[in-house]
Design an enzyme around this catalytic site. Structure first.
Site, PDB file in Angstrom:
ATOM      1  CE1 TYR A  37      -3.480   1.986   0.957  1.00 33.71           C
ATOM      2  CE2 TYR A  37      -2.673   3.174   2.457  1.00 33.71           C
ATOM      3  CZ  TYR A  37      -3.032   3.016   1.863  1.00 33.71           C
ATOM      4  OH  TYR A  37      -4.349   4.449   1.389  1.00 33.71           O
TER       5      TYR A  37
ATOM      6  CE  LYS B  47      -3.140   5.257  -1.492  1.00 30.83           C
ATOM      7  NZ  LYS B  47      -4.413   5.556  -2.810  1.00 30.83           N
TER       8      LYS B  47
ATOM      9  CB  SER C  65     -12.040   2.369   3.471  1.00 31.01           C
ATOM     10  OG  SER C  65     -11.296   1.966   4.108  1.00 31.01           O
TER      11      SER C  65
END
Length: 153
Positions: A102, A106, A137
């Site tokens: 991740y 990013k 989320s």
């Protein structure tokens, strides 16, 4: 005033993004503001996450937004106006343990959009990157040891 049109898009499916962008441009003629706000993340130790899942995260968080942006960009350049926004993550600036794929995706997105910002200045196209901290989320709870099912969308 335009009636809203729902267009479904899996941002991790790079092969369909150009067709979706073309459909949007055919429908509305232009895009004034593009907000890239889709993301996928997984939590786990580097050695526990498959390379296949690393690639899926990279497709959703890096290749997806840049593919969509590149598909919309020529229209903005020809009109010499537009705004592109990347909703990213603080992990694009600072990596934390158990989020390697991740954070890497990013970081890559931040680098791309920083370069794009400089290149688009001459065309009066604004490029912004927003790097918020934690965002709540949707999450599917995975069975123990099933990292593939622990993807956050």
């Amino acid at each position: 005033t335009y009636a809203p049109k729902l267009i479904l898009l899996d941002i991790s499916d790079i092969s369909c993004i150009r067709d979706v962008a073309k459909e949007i441009l055919n429908c509305y003629g232009c895009v004034d503001i593009l907000i890239n706000n889709a993301s996928m993340k997984v939590k786990g130790a580097v050695q526990s996450i498959s390379l296949e899942l690393d690639k899926k995260i990279m497709d959703a968080n890096y290749f997806g937004p840049i593919t969509l942006t590149k598909a919309i960009l020529p229209n903005m350049i020809s009109r010499r106006t537009g705004q592109i926004v990347l909703i990213n993550s603080i992990q694009g600036k600072i990596g934390i343990p158990f989020r390697a794929a991740y954070a890497a995706s990013k970081h890559a997105a931040v680098g791309f959009f920083d370069c794009l910002r400089a290149e688009m200045e001459e065309f009066d196209i604004s490029v912004s990157t927003v790097n918020p901290t934690f965002i709540c989320s949707y999450h599917r709870q995975s069975a123990p040891g099933n990292w593939e099912a622990s993807i956050w969308k």
